[in-house]
Each structure stands twice: as C-alpha cells, then as structure tokens.
Design an enzyme around this catalytic site. Sequence first.
Site, mmCIF file in Angstrom:
data_model
loop_
_atom_site.group_PDB
_atom_site.id
_atom_site.type_symbol
_atom_site.label_atom_id
_atom_site.label_comp_id
_atom_site.label_asym_id
_atom_site.label_seq_id
_atom_site.Cartn_x
_atom_site.Cartn_y
_atom_site.Cartn_z
ATOM 1 N N GLN A 213 -50.113 22.314 65.655
ATOM 2 C CA GLN A 213 -50.894 22.633 66.866
ATOM 3 C C GLN A 213 -50.722 24.076 67.301
ATOM 4 O OE1 GLN A 213 -48.625 19.516 69.187
ATOM 5 N NE2 GLN A 213 -48.906 20.970 70.856
ATOM 6 N N ARG B 263 -43.001 27.314 78.668
ATOM 7 C CA ARG B 263 -43.299 28.727 78.378
ATOM 8 C C ARG B 263 -42.954 29.640 79.554
ATOM 9 N NH1 ARG B 263 -47.636 26.320 74.977
ATOM 10 N NH2 ARG B 263 -47.175 27.040 72.869
ATOM 11 N N LEU C 138 -44.432 23.719 86.339
ATOM 12 C CA LEU C 138 -43.369 23.819 85.339
ATOM 13 C C LEU C 138 -43.979 23.803 83.944
ATOM 14 C CD1 LEU C 138 -40.516 21.576 86.786
ATOM 15 C CD2 LEU C 138 -40.802 24.042 86.883
ATOM 16 N N GLY D 95 -40.629 18.587 84.800
ATOM 17 C CA GLY D 95 -41.938 17.959 84.534
ATOM 18 C C GLY D 95 -41.787 16.863 83.481
ATOM 19 N N HIS D 96 -41.104 17.184 82.371
ATOM 20 C CA HIS D 96 -40.871 16.164 81.335
ATOM 21 C C HIS D 96 -40.052 15.003 81.899
ATOM 22 C CE1 HIS D 96 -41.107 19.889 78.692
ATOM 23 N NE2 HIS D 96 -42.026 19.121 78.159
ATOM 24 N N VAL E 90 -45.646 18.862 88.067
ATOM 25 C CA VAL E 90 -44.467 19.176 88.895
ATOM 26 C C VAL E 90 -44.450 20.699 89.086
ATOM 27 C CG1 VAL E 90 -41.955 19.076 89.052
ATOM 28 C CG2 VAL E 90 -43.215 17.187 87.999
HETATM 29 O O1 PAF Z 1 -47.713 18.362 75.356
HETATM 30 C C1 PAF Z 1 -46.937 18.537 74.390
HETATM 31 O O2 PAF Z 1 -45.760 18.844 74.553
HETATM 32 C C2 PAF Z 1 -47.459 18.365 72.976
HETATM 33 O O3 PAF Z 1 -48.763 18.811 72.854
HETATM 34 C C3 PAF Z 1 -47.324 16.915 72.460
HETATM 35 C C4 PAF Z 1 -48.183 15.947 73.266
HETATM 36 C C5 PAF Z 1 -45.872 16.482 72.497
HETATM 37 C C6 PAF Z 1 -47.814 16.838 71.003
HETATM 38 O O4 PAF Z 1 -47.066 17.674 70.187
#
Ligand code: PAF
Length: 283
Positions: A61, A187, A184, A36-37, A176
């Site tokens: 976060q 986690r 994907l 996905g990334h 994805v």
């Molecule tokens: O989606 C993420 O992986 C995170 O929330 C992000 C956008 C990198 C911010 O830390």
Amino acid sequence: MERVGSIEEVRQAVLAARREGKRIALVPTMGALHAGHLSLVDAACKRADYVVVSIFVNPTQFGPGEDFAAYPRDLERDFDLLRSEGADLVFTPSVDAMYAADAQVTVAPGPLGDVFEGEIRPGHFSGVCTVVAKLFGIVQPDLAFFGEKDFQQLAIVKRMVCDLDLPVRIVACPIVRVPDGLALSSRNVYLSAGERHAATVLYRALRTAETLALGGETDAALLAEAMRACIAEEPLATLDYAAVIDPATLRTLDVLAGPARALVAVRLGETRLIDNMPLSTGA
Ligand code: PAF
C-alpha cells in the site's frame, strides 16, 4: 496475551477461541500505536470476547518514494500497550509470510479507490484491500474495527465487504484528537516543532466548514472553498484537497441535504496529513 508470526498459529489460536464460543474481533494496524489505535482495541474488547490485533507494515500500500522504509516501528512498545489494553492475540507476520513470491491475485477497490487519496497515491487502496481481505481470510473475525480518521479507507473496506459478501461486520470508531484538535496519526512523529504547530490548520479548516454548515450554509462548494481559504493562510501548509462529499459514494456534493463529510489533505514539509469531519446542517 499471545504473540504469533505465522498464519497457522493465528488459525489455531482463533479456532480454539471459537470452540469456546467466543466472538472474535480483528483490529488491523501497521503498528506505531497511539491512543487512536488503542480506542479501536478498547471498542473491540467491549464488543468481542477474543481480540486479535495485527501489526503489519504492508509494503503493497506504499508507492515508490513513499515512507515504507521509514515508517515508524516499535514492536516492544506496541506489545506493552496492547497487553495493558486487553488484546488477546497479536499477529506480526513477516512480508514473506503474508505474500508468497509467486502471488498473483489482488483486490481492486473500484472507483472509490480512484479519487482523493487514490488519485494522489495510485495503487494504495488495492494494497489496502488486498491485505485487509487476506487478514479477514486468516483471522475470520466476526467484527473488524477501523478508525474514521482514514475515512476513504473505511468507505472502501465497507464496500469490499458488501460487494464480496465477506462474513464480517465493520465497526467504525471516531477520530481521536489531541486538545488542539490535531487527529492522532502515526505520521505525526515526522513533524518538526513548527510543522506540528501548523498542523492544527486541518482541524481549523474542518471546524470552519462545520460552523458554516451549522449556521445554515448548504452550498457545498462554498464550504470547500472556505476550507481552502483557511489552509491558504498557513504558510507551512500545501493543500492537496479539501472537499465536501457523500460519505457512502465519496462523490463531491453540490448541496448539503443529507449525510456529508468534509475531507482535507495537506502537506507540511515531507509529511502528508489527512483529516475529516461529519457535517450537519443547522436545520
Ligand atoms: O489503516 C491502516 O493502518 C492500514 O491501512 C491497514 C488497515 C492496517 C491495512 O494495512
């Protein structure tokens, strides 16, 4: 591909690329990269000349009791993947480099941050907005790429860019999935074999709503109820929410008459998974 840890090094590298007339893209990530990334990096490489990927597990976060310490980290593997994908610069700041001990200002996400994930994870979107705004300030990209998998995050980031007049274009990239439909997510590695099998229930629930909508059902409450009923049939899954929303305002819809998105969030053991799908009417 260059690897840097300090804000100053990013600024220098991006300035040099800009002086060569290059269009700059940013792909913000927390690492533990998956396909996905990589689809975001691929999209960025197609639309820009210089692609910066940030890898930063952002503590602000994560709430108390969430998986900040356990969040999967494998920097060397991430670097190899990004090199093969064609990224130009990887920014891996430390927590101290990103947050001064006396930092005081944060970005409030507004009402979009109070619902769904924001209700279950108080403070989460303030952490996301603050770190994304900082990354935009550090990299100053022309384009920034976000996955639709985190649909609420994407909506809030778009709203932040609009409301704060940030000079960056947000590019949304599709989810994805693996062949059985599971989206994907970094986690997914937490899931036991049984939970991994049960995790397909999110996709099944979304597909149920999609099929009903395509068949002409426009009662949004009924579509949400159909998703809940589907999830209730999976004994390992506990529902957090299932909703049919307006994709821009995130408001729960009564009737499907225009753009709509189905959202689901489910717990499988200790792991929370979220997923979503666009809905269109059969008309
Ligand atoms: O989606 C993420 O992986 C995170 O929330 C992000 C956008 C990198 C911010 O830390």
